[in-house]
Scaffold this motif. Sequence first.
Motif, PDB file in Angstrom:
ATOM      1  N   PRO A   1       0.815  -1.215   0.000  1.00  0.00           N
ATOM      2  CA  PRO A   1       0.000   0.000   0.000  1.00  0.00           C
ATOM      3  C   PRO A   1       0.848   1.264   0.000  1.00  0.00           C
ATOM      4  CG  PRO A   1      -0.007  -1.033   2.165  1.00  0.00           C
ATOM      5  CD  PRO A   1       0.651  -1.997   1.247  1.00  0.00           C
ATOM      6  N   VAL A   2       0.354   2.299  -0.695  1.00  0.00           N
ATOM      7  CA  VAL A   2       1.083   3.568  -0.771  1.00  0.00           C
ATOM      8  C   VAL A   2       0.593   4.520   0.313  1.00  0.00           C
ATOM      9  CG1 VAL A   2       1.450   3.328  -3.254  1.00  0.00           C
ATOM     10  CG2 VAL A   2      -0.504   4.646  -2.419  1.00  0.00           C
ATOM     11  N   THR A   3       1.464   5.450   0.660  1.00  0.00           N
ATOM     12  CA  THR A   3       1.121   6.528   1.573  1.00  0.00           C
ATOM     13  C   THR A   3       1.385   7.848   0.861  1.00  0.00           C
ATOM     14  OG1 THR A   3       1.710   5.227   3.525  1.00  0.00           O
ATOM     15  CG2 THR A   3       1.594   7.612   3.797  1.00  0.00           C
ATOM     16  N   ILE A   4       0.344   8.665   0.752  1.00  0.00           N
ATOM     17  CA  ILE A   4       0.450   9.958   0.068  1.00  0.00           C
ATOM     18  C   ILE A   4       0.282  11.069   1.101  1.00  0.00           C
ATOM     19  CG2 ILE A   4      -0.459  11.454  -1.754  1.00  0.00           C
ATOM     20  CD1 ILE A   4       0.622   8.845  -2.855  1.00  0.00           C
ATOM     21  N   GLY A   5       1.207  12.023   1.104  1.00  0.00           N
ATOM     22  CA  GLY A   5       1.078  13.205   1.947  1.00  0.00           C
ATOM     23  C   GLY A   5       0.283  14.277   1.217  1.00  0.00           C
ATOM     24  N   LEU A   6      -0.577  14.978   1.938  1.00  0.00           N
ATOM     25  CA  LEU A   6      -1.391  16.042   1.361  1.00  0.00           C
ATOM     26  C   LEU A   6      -1.260  17.282   2.225  1.00  0.00           C
ATOM     27  CD1 LEU A   6      -3.526  17.249  -0.537  1.00  0.00           C
ATOM     28  CD2 LEU A   6      -5.289  16.119   0.866  1.00  0.00           C
ATOM     29  N   LEU A   7      -0.669  18.341   1.660  1.00  0.00           N
ATOM     30  CA  LEU A   7      -0.481  19.592   2.384  1.00  0.00           C
ATOM     31  C   LEU A   7      -1.225  20.719   1.673  1.00  0.00           C
ATOM     32  CD1 LEU A   7       3.344  19.430   3.252  1.00  0.00           C
ATOM     33  CD2 LEU A   7       1.397  18.680   4.625  1.00  0.00           C
ATOM     34  N   LEU A   8      -2.279  21.229   2.302  1.00  0.00           N
ATOM     35  CA  LEU A   8      -3.066  22.332   1.753  1.00  0.00           C
ATOM     36  C   LEU A   8      -2.718  23.621   2.490  1.00  0.00           C
ATOM     37  CD1 LEU A   8      -6.499  20.576   1.113  1.00  0.00           C
ATOM     38  CD2 LEU A   8      -4.617  20.977  -0.482  1.00  0.00           C
ATOM     39  N   PRO A   9      -2.924  24.776   1.845  1.00  0.00           N
ATOM     40  CA  PRO A   9      -2.314  26.013   2.353  1.00  0.00           C
ATOM     41  C   PRO A   9      -3.061  26.758   3.447  1.00  0.00           C
ATOM     42  CG  PRO A   9      -3.398  26.437   0.270  1.00  0.00           C
ATOM     43  CD  PRO A   9      -3.533  24.962   0.529  1.00  0.00           C
ATOM     44  N   GLU A  10      -4.379  26.688   3.458  1.00  0.00           N
ATOM     45  CA  GLU A  10      -5.126  27.507   4.407  1.00  0.00           C
ATOM     46  C   GLU A  10      -6.562  27.023   4.513  1.00  0.00           C
ATOM     47  OE1 GLU A  10      -7.648  29.555   3.096  1.00  0.00           O
ATOM     48  OE2 GLU A  10      -6.992  30.214   1.126  1.00  0.00           O
ATOM     49  N   ASN A  11      -7.244  27.500   5.555  1.00  0.00           N
ATOM     50  CA  ASN A  11      -8.631  27.090   5.771  1.00  0.00           C
ATOM     51  C   ASN A  11      -9.594  28.268   5.818  1.00  0.00           C
ATOM     52  OD1 ASN A  11      -7.833  28.140   8.213  1.00  0.00           O
ATOM     53  ND2 ASN A  11      -8.141  26.263   9.388  1.00  0.00           N
ATOM     54  N   GLN A  12      -9.126  29.452   5.398  1.00  0.00           N
ATOM     55  CA  GLN A  12     -10.029  30.595   5.304  1.00  0.00           C
ATOM     56  C   GLN A  12     -10.917  30.470   4.069  1.00  0.00           C
ATOM     57  OE1 GLN A  12      -8.753  34.625   6.326  1.00  0.00           O
ATOM     58  NE2 GLN A  12      -6.712  33.815   6.708  1.00  0.00           N
ATOM     59  N   THR A  13     -10.334  29.968   2.980  1.00  0.00           N
ATOM     60  CA  THR A  13     -11.108  29.704   1.768  1.00  0.00           C
ATOM     61  C   THR A  13     -11.766  28.337   1.936  1.00  0.00           C
ATOM     62  OG1 THR A  13      -9.465  30.923   0.492  1.00  0.00           O
ATOM     63  CG2 THR A  13     -10.997  29.542  -0.736  1.00  0.00           C
ATOM     64  N   ALA A  14     -13.088  28.307   1.874  1.00  0.00           N
ATOM     65  CA  ALA A  14     -13.832  27.096   2.235  1.00  0.00           C
ATOM     66  C   ALA A  14     -13.537  25.906   1.335  1.00  0.00           C
ATOM     67  CB  ALA A  14     -15.329  27.398   2.209  1.00  0.00           C
ATOM     68  N   ARG A  15     -13.056  26.161   0.122  1.00  0.00           N
ATOM     69  CA  ARG A  15     -12.898  25.086  -0.856  1.00  0.00           C
ATOM     70  C   ARG A  15     -11.972  23.980  -0.386  1.00  0.00           C
ATOM     71  NH1 ARG A  15      -8.662  26.367  -5.639  1.00  0.00           N
ATOM     72  NH2 ARG A  15      -8.565  24.113  -5.457  1.00  0.00           N
ATOM     73  N   TYR A  16     -10.915  24.307   0.351  1.00  0.00           N
ATOM     74  CA  TYR A  16      -9.898  23.305   0.661  1.00  0.00           C
ATOM     75  C   TYR A  16     -10.429  22.180   1.543  1.00  0.00           C
ATOM     76  CZ  TYR A  16      -6.602  26.501  -1.477  1.00  0.00           C
ATOM     77  OH  TYR A  16      -5.959  27.312  -2.373  1.00  0.00           O
ATOM     78  N   GLU A  17     -11.151  22.536   2.596  1.00  0.00           N
ATOM     79  CA  GLU A  17     -11.703  21.516   3.484  1.00  0.00           C
ATOM     80  C   GLU A  17     -12.992  20.920   2.917  1.00  0.00           C
ATOM     81  OE1 GLU A  17     -10.200  20.521   6.265  1.00  0.00           O
ATOM     82  OE2 GLU A  17      -8.565  21.971   6.124  1.00  0.00           O
TER      83      GLU A  17
END
Length: 353
Positions: free
Chosen positions: A27-43
């Motif tokens: 199985p693979v492990t992928i890291g996911l780093l998003l920049p901010e949570n003020q813009t609703a789209r990311y979460e």
Amino acid sequence: MAAGLAACGSAKEAGDKSEKKQDKKGPVTIGLLLPENQTARYERFDKPLLEKKIKELAGSDATVLYENAKQDASLQQQQVDTMITKKVDALILDAVDAKSIASSVKKANDKGIPVVAYDRLAEGPVKAYTSVDNERVGKIQGEALLKALGDDAAKGQIVMMNGAITDPNAKMYKDGAHSVLDGKVKIGKEYDTQEWKPENANGNMKGAISALGKDNIVGVYSANDGMAGGIITALHSAGFDKLPPVTGQDAELAAVQRILTGEQFMSVYKPYKPEADAAAELAVALAEGKSLDSIAKSTADSGTQKKIPAVIVTPTSLTKDEIAQYVGKEGFFTLDEICTPKYKAQCDQAGLK
């Protein structure tokens, strides 16, 4: 950062001199780093769409390790270090600061962890990139603003509220908008908004109103929806009898509702699912040591690297008349989310039932 796109590149042209991964076993492990949570789209959209697609491609036993930098570039650098320590097989990175993250990208690359730049083209030895056609976003915004202004374009001045200078996309939005607006309307004030924050856009707009006079402002170019909210609050506070047209981007829920009420003229809808799907495909392929040639049909240039394999998604305009075609689709909001009791009358008028 200048980013150039070419329609005929391939993954083999990326000039990759790092050691190649062997076919991944297990199985693979992928890291996911998003920049901010003020813009609703990311979460609300990006994170779940990416997680879902990664598991579809790599199997239900694949692992996604997620962190959000909350608009803190230093924190994001620490998060990359954590992902390296946890030995992820690939990393999807939406950079807070495209330049300062370059050393972290190099660290990951040196440890054999390929980095996929997501939505923003980070500097350093990234292995692939996916985003929307960012210059096209600015053109769409500029064209919509000119349409909304009509004959008023020659009767006053506009204010341009661009994004943060640390975001390479902001320059592309700005360039695209200027290519449409220059010579067609007078730009009275223009700002690069620190950290894309609505409160900073609000302060800038108050300054523009004070400098230009509210009677002389006929429109506002806002690079995204969050800033549009801050701008509109400033316009209300200044006592505008009728709000000038204000642009936006990201099709956030609050912006969609403002478009319905007429407070905001338009936004730009960026299809999150195709972008997330592409990032997942690129990351899983890299994690498994496979070629990107069948996935990445374009290339992009960052400030440090040429011919990065890329997938570019086409954005579309979102005005009041265009909301209905997206309601309920994956990557957009449901009727119940948009049409709360407060907005029932406006939804009825727009045919949202």
